[in-house]
Scaffold this motif. Structure first.
Motif, PDB file in Angstrom:
ATOM      1  N   ARG A   1       6.045  -1.332  -2.663  1.00 61.20           N
ATOM      2  CA  ARG A   1       5.087  -1.361  -3.795  1.00 61.20           C
ATOM      3  C   ARG A   1       5.472  -2.569  -4.550  1.00 61.20           C
ATOM      4  NH1 ARG A   1       4.123   4.896  -5.363  1.00 61.20           N
ATOM      5  NH2 ARG A   1       3.700   5.672  -3.326  1.00 61.20           N
TER       6      ARG A   1
ATOM      7  N   GLY B   1      10.496   1.861  -5.040  1.00 62.90           N
ATOM      8  CA  GLY B   1       9.774   1.483  -3.858  1.00 62.90           C
ATOM      9  C   GLY B   1       9.593   0.173  -3.440  1.00 62.90           C
TER      10      GLY B   1
ATOM     11  N   GLN C   1      13.502   1.890   0.025  1.00 60.98           N
ATOM     12  CA  GLN C   1      13.973   2.183  -1.281  1.00 60.98           C
ATOM     13  C   GLN C   1      15.174   1.619  -1.848  1.00 60.98           C
ATOM     14  OE1 GLN C   1      14.082   6.615  -2.025  1.00 60.98           O
ATOM     15  NE2 GLN C   1      12.186   6.810  -2.778  1.00 60.98           N
TER      16      GLN C   1
ATOM     17  N   THR D   1       3.355   3.803  -9.099  1.00 65.62           N
ATOM     18  CA  THR D   1       4.682   3.917  -9.313  1.00 65.62           C
ATOM     19  C   THR D   1       5.540   3.261  -8.695  1.00 65.62           C
ATOM     20  OG1 THR D   1       4.100   6.325 -10.224  1.00 65.62           O
ATOM     21  CG2 THR D   1       6.594   5.798 -10.233  1.00 65.62           C
ATOM     22  N   ILE D   2       6.246   2.449  -9.176  1.00 69.65           N
ATOM     23  CA  ILE D   2       7.138   1.421  -8.505  1.00 69.65           C
ATOM     24  C   ILE D   2       8.631   1.877  -8.678  1.00 69.65           C
ATOM     25  CG2 ILE D   2       5.669  -0.502  -8.381  1.00 69.65           C
ATOM     26  CD1 ILE D   2       7.308  -1.639 -10.488  1.00 69.65           C
TER      27      ILE D   2
ATOM     28  N   PHE E   1       9.227   3.872   4.665  1.00 71.97           N
ATOM     29  CA  PHE E   1       9.080   2.944   3.731  1.00 71.97           C
ATOM     30  C   PHE E   1      10.722   2.701   3.189  1.00 71.97           C
ATOM     31  CE2 PHE E   1       9.956   5.723   0.087  1.00 71.97           C
ATOM     32  CZ  PHE E   1       9.708   7.226   1.064  1.00 71.97           C
TER      33      PHE E   1
ATOM     34  N   ARG F   1       8.409   9.591   5.386  1.00 68.86           N
ATOM     35  CA  ARG F   1       7.596  10.666   5.009  1.00 68.86           C
ATOM     36  C   ARG F   1       6.439  10.842   5.616  1.00 68.86           C
ATOM     37  NH1 ARG F   1       8.429  10.515  -1.618  1.00 68.86           N
ATOM     38  NH2 ARG F   1      10.735  10.307  -1.615  1.00 68.86           N
TER      39      ARG F   1
ATOM     40  N   GLY G   1       0.494   1.122  -0.140  1.00 69.76           N
ATOM     41  CA  GLY G   1       1.499   1.495  -1.145  1.00 69.76           C
ATOM     42  C   GLY G   1       2.053   2.806  -0.536  1.00 69.76           C
ATOM     43  N   ARG G   2       1.748   3.197   0.509  1.00 74.89           N
ATOM     44  CA  ARG G   2       2.083   4.783   1.006  1.00 74.89           C
ATOM     45  C   ARG G   2       2.186   4.584   2.463  1.00 74.89           C
ATOM     46  NH1 ARG G   2       2.714   9.105  -1.938  1.00 74.89           N
ATOM     47  NH2 ARG G   2       1.309   8.416  -3.409  1.00 74.89           N
ATOM     48  N   TYR G   3       3.504   4.571   3.033  1.00 71.54           N
ATOM     49  CA  TYR G   3       3.635   4.638   4.476  1.00 71.54           C
ATOM     50  C   TYR G   3       4.506   5.577   5.001  1.00 71.54           C
ATOM     51  CZ  TYR G   3       2.226   0.124   2.662  1.00 71.54           C
ATOM     52  OH  TYR G   3       1.574  -0.925   1.924  1.00 71.54           O
TER      53      TYR G   3
ATOM     54  N   ARG H   1       7.871  14.804 -12.069  1.00 71.63           N
ATOM     55  CA  ARG H   1       8.567  14.438 -10.878  1.00 71.63           C
ATOM     56  C   ARG H   1       8.376  15.578 -10.015  1.00 71.63           C
ATOM     57  NH1 ARG H   1       8.649  11.097  -9.601  1.00 71.63           N
ATOM     58  NH2 ARG H   1      11.065  10.696  -8.569  1.00 71.63           N
TER      59      ARG H   1
ATOM     60  N   ALA I   1      11.065   5.557  -9.866  1.00 73.18           N
ATOM     61  CA  ALA I   1      11.224   6.786 -10.641  1.00 73.18           C
ATOM     62  C   ALA I   1      12.506   7.151 -10.661  1.00 73.18           C
ATOM     63  CB  ALA I   1      10.190   7.578  -9.755  1.00 73.18           C
TER      64      ALA I   1
ATOM     65  N   GLU J   1       3.002  11.083   5.529  1.00 74.89           N
ATOM     66  CA  GLU J   1       2.124  11.024   4.590  1.00 74.89           C
ATOM     67  C   GLU J   1       0.803  10.301   4.882  1.00 74.89           C
ATOM     68  OE1 GLU J   1       2.984  10.949   0.443  1.00 74.89           O
ATOM     69  OE2 GLU J   1       4.829   9.551   0.920  1.00 74.89           O
TER      70      GLU J   1
HETATM   71  P1  ATP Z   1       4.170   9.492  -5.207  1.00 75.96           P
HETATM   72  O1  ATP Z   1       3.833  10.229  -6.362  1.00 75.96           O
HETATM   73  O2  ATP Z   1       3.559   7.977  -5.082  1.00 75.96           O
HETATM   74  O3  ATP Z   1       4.048  10.096  -3.863  1.00 75.96           O
HETATM   75  P2  ATP Z   1       7.154  10.392  -5.245  1.00 75.96           P
HETATM   76  O4  ATP Z   1       7.111  10.991  -6.309  1.00 75.96           O
HETATM   77  O5  ATP Z   1       6.760  11.264  -4.036  1.00 75.96           O
HETATM   78  O6  ATP Z   1       5.756   9.257  -5.571  1.00 75.96           O
HETATM   79  P3  ATP Z   1       9.793   9.558  -5.203  1.00 75.96           P
HETATM   80  O7  ATP Z   1      10.272  10.573  -4.078  1.00 75.96           O
HETATM   81  O8  ATP Z   1      10.070   9.591  -6.554  1.00 75.96           O
HETATM   82  O9  ATP Z   1       8.149   9.094  -4.986  1.00 75.96           O
HETATM   83  O10 ATP Z   1      10.173   8.024  -4.408  1.00 75.96           O
HETATM   84  C1  ATP Z   1      10.540   6.962  -5.427  1.00 75.96           C
HETATM   85  C2  ATP Z   1       9.597   5.806  -5.178  1.00 75.96           C
HETATM   86  O11 ATP Z   1       9.385   5.271  -3.855  1.00 75.96           O
HETATM   87  C3  ATP Z   1       8.098   5.845  -5.663  1.00 75.96           C
HETATM   88  O12 ATP Z   1       7.970   5.841  -6.934  1.00 75.96           O
HETATM   89  C4  ATP Z   1       7.542   4.806  -4.615  1.00 75.96           C
HETATM   90  O13 ATP Z   1       7.661   3.700  -5.373  1.00 75.96           O
HETATM   91  C5  ATP Z   1       8.246   4.945  -3.571  1.00 75.96           C
HETATM   92  N1  ATP Z   1       7.449   5.812  -2.518  1.00 75.96           N
HETATM   93  C6  ATP Z   1       7.654   7.138  -2.494  1.00 75.96           C
HETATM   94  N2  ATP Z   1       6.892   7.575  -1.165  1.00 75.96           N
HETATM   95  C7  ATP Z   1       6.277   6.354  -0.643  1.00 75.96           C
HETATM   96  C8  ATP Z   1       5.782   6.131   0.522  1.00 75.96           C
HETATM   97  N3  ATP Z   1       5.218   6.919   1.165  1.00 75.96           N
HETATM   98  N4  ATP Z   1       5.480   4.733   0.962  1.00 75.96           N
HETATM   99  C9  ATP Z   1       5.954   3.775   0.075  1.00 75.96           C
HETATM  100  N5  ATP Z   1       6.416   4.047  -0.943  1.00 75.96           N
HETATM  101  C10 ATP Z   1       6.905   5.247  -1.363  1.00 75.96           C
END
Ligand code: ATP
Ligand code: MG
Length: 421
Positions: free
Chosen positions: A310, A307, A127, A280-281, A125, A113, A120-122, A258, A283, A115
């Protein structure tokens, strides 16, 4: 002078010291999946762009601004997967795994993604995702939540809390959307830019806004829980009963919606306060309409994703990653004949003792320098071979972590000796 090429921003190497931690987590996860009888599925990392725009939704963070989309050489639009659910559903439909069947599937791997990189945001990443198909009852929603709760327990984590909500059926949610839009329109001049853009296309997402200035409007908005259809309400109530009975604590967060379009009924998040904004670890939730939306037959479905970065950083910060014994034995080889014999010996010990970790010197050097490396390797003992030992068909055992005299052992007796230590 050429400039060194670096990795892409937000995409990281997992170096040896880190990969050990990943392997630990992966092994716990694999055991968990096996125990709950979930099967692994591995999907490609690249998919048709339409798969994600159709499933995740046009007006979502992911599709609006986060996807890595590019044109293939034949002009097709491709996308590096931003998540696994859509791919898993695509694979399930394509291979006939979903129709009239019950499936419990899991996958693990990189997601992409675009971002803003931060802790915690890469941009790349990982899953672990779990998806179930064909089960409409709340028992499976409960199973997924109990499974994650037991994962935290196994990992030794105590500081994670569960937030839960029900989005209702697709019809009920549609009706609620109209009510919400009417409410939000009366505050139109106070909505921020994102919320204005989403007002008609994705108003539920506004409830999830992180903007503090939106807080008051959101907290006073009509609640989805007051507009649930009877079936969703009963579904939610049974889920909560199971969680209560199992002693899994939760709080119902009426604003938990969500970010993806495909959810209905149950949604949940596991959150920690220890990782700052990226708390959020895990979801997940129910997405009964998605299989049909992507061209399959109507199929109930429910899943979640963790994630991994995280979760690992939470485990690491909490000192919950056990140290792995890297090396049990170090083979010291002194001189030409010993080097030849030693290499063969090391391999025959490995064959006989698959659980022992054996490191061969392979780089020459004096007894002193080899023993130094043995010590650094954290091995319990060194097996020393010099010309004399080769001649006498024996080895010298030196204990590296115990107050114990070194001893010589005949090659013929070595296996019995190693089995008894
Ligand atoms: P956030 O609100 O943190 O952006 P999200 O709702 O976009 O999360 P989901 O699409 O539900 O995230 O992805 C499930 C999990 O994957 C998240 O809870 C998080 O732990 C992890 N995750 C999502 N985006 C990233 C990212 N860019 N880098 C690292 N971990 C991520
Ligand atoms: Mg996001």
């Amino acid at each position: 002078m050429s400039k060194n090429i670096k990795s892409i921003r937000g995409m990281h190497d997992i170096l040896p010291e880190e990969s050990e931690k990943w392997q630990y987590l992966e092994s716990v996860l694999q055991m968990l999946m096996q125990q709950y009888c979930y099967q692994e599925i591995r999907m490609p990392v690249v998919e048709s762009t339409a798969l994600f725009t159709r499933s995740i939704g046009e007006v979502t963070d992911i599709v609006e601004k986060e996807m890595y989309t590019f044109e293939d050489r034949n002009g097709d639009s491709l996308t590096l997967r931003p998540e696994g659910t859509a791919s898993c559903v695509r694979a399930g439909i394509q291979s006939g795994l979903l129709h009239n069947q019950l499936q419990r599937l899991w996958y693990m791997g990189p997601m992409f993604r675009h971002e803003r990189p931060q802790k915690g945001r890469y941009r790349q990443f990982h899953q672990i995702g779990v998806e179930t198909f064909g089960m409409a009852n709340p028992e499976i929603d409960a199973e997924l939540i109990l499974m994650t709760a037991s994962l935290w327990k196994r990992l030794g984590l105590t500081d994670v809390r569960l937030e839960l909500n029900s989005l209702g059926s697709n019809v009920a949610r549609q009706q609620y959307k109209e009510i919400l839009i009417t409410y939000l329109e009366s505050y139109k001049d106070q909505l921020d830019e994102d919320s204005l853009r989403r007002l008609h296309s994705n108003p539920l997402r506004i409830l999830d806004s992180k903007n503090p200035e939106m807080k008051k409007i959101i907290s006073e908005a009509p609640k989805l829980s007051d507009h649930l259809d009877a079936e969703s309400a009963a579904h939610f109530s049974k889920l909560k009963q199971i969680l209560d009975k199992a002693g899994v604590k939760y709080s119902v967060n009426p604003n938990l919606v969500r970010g993806l379009d495909y959810y209905c009924k149950t949604v949940f998040e596991w959150i920690t306060d220890k990782l700052g904004a990226q708390g959020t670890i895990c979801a997940g939730g129910r997405y009964d309409g998605l299989v049909e939306q992507l061209g399959g037959k109507e199929t109930a479905a429910c899943g979640f994703a963790v994630g991994m970065e995280r979760l690992l950083s939470l485990l690491d910060d909490s000192g919950l990653i056990p140290q792995l014994q890297q090396t049990d034995m170090y083979i010291v080889m002194l001189g030409e004949a010993a080097e030849i014999e030693g290499m063969v010996l090391a391999d025959s010990i490995r064959q006989q003792n698959p659980n022992l970790k054996i490191l061969s010197n392979c780089a020459g050097g004096s007894l002193k320098s080899q023993l130094k490396k043995a010590d650094k390797s954290a091995a319990h003992m060194a097996i020393i071979l010099g010309d004399e030992e080769v001649e006498n068909k024996q080895v010298m055992i030196k204990y590296l972590r115990q107050e114990k005299q070194q001893e010589s052992v005949a090659l013929n007796d070595l296996n019995t000796f190693l089995k008894n230590i």
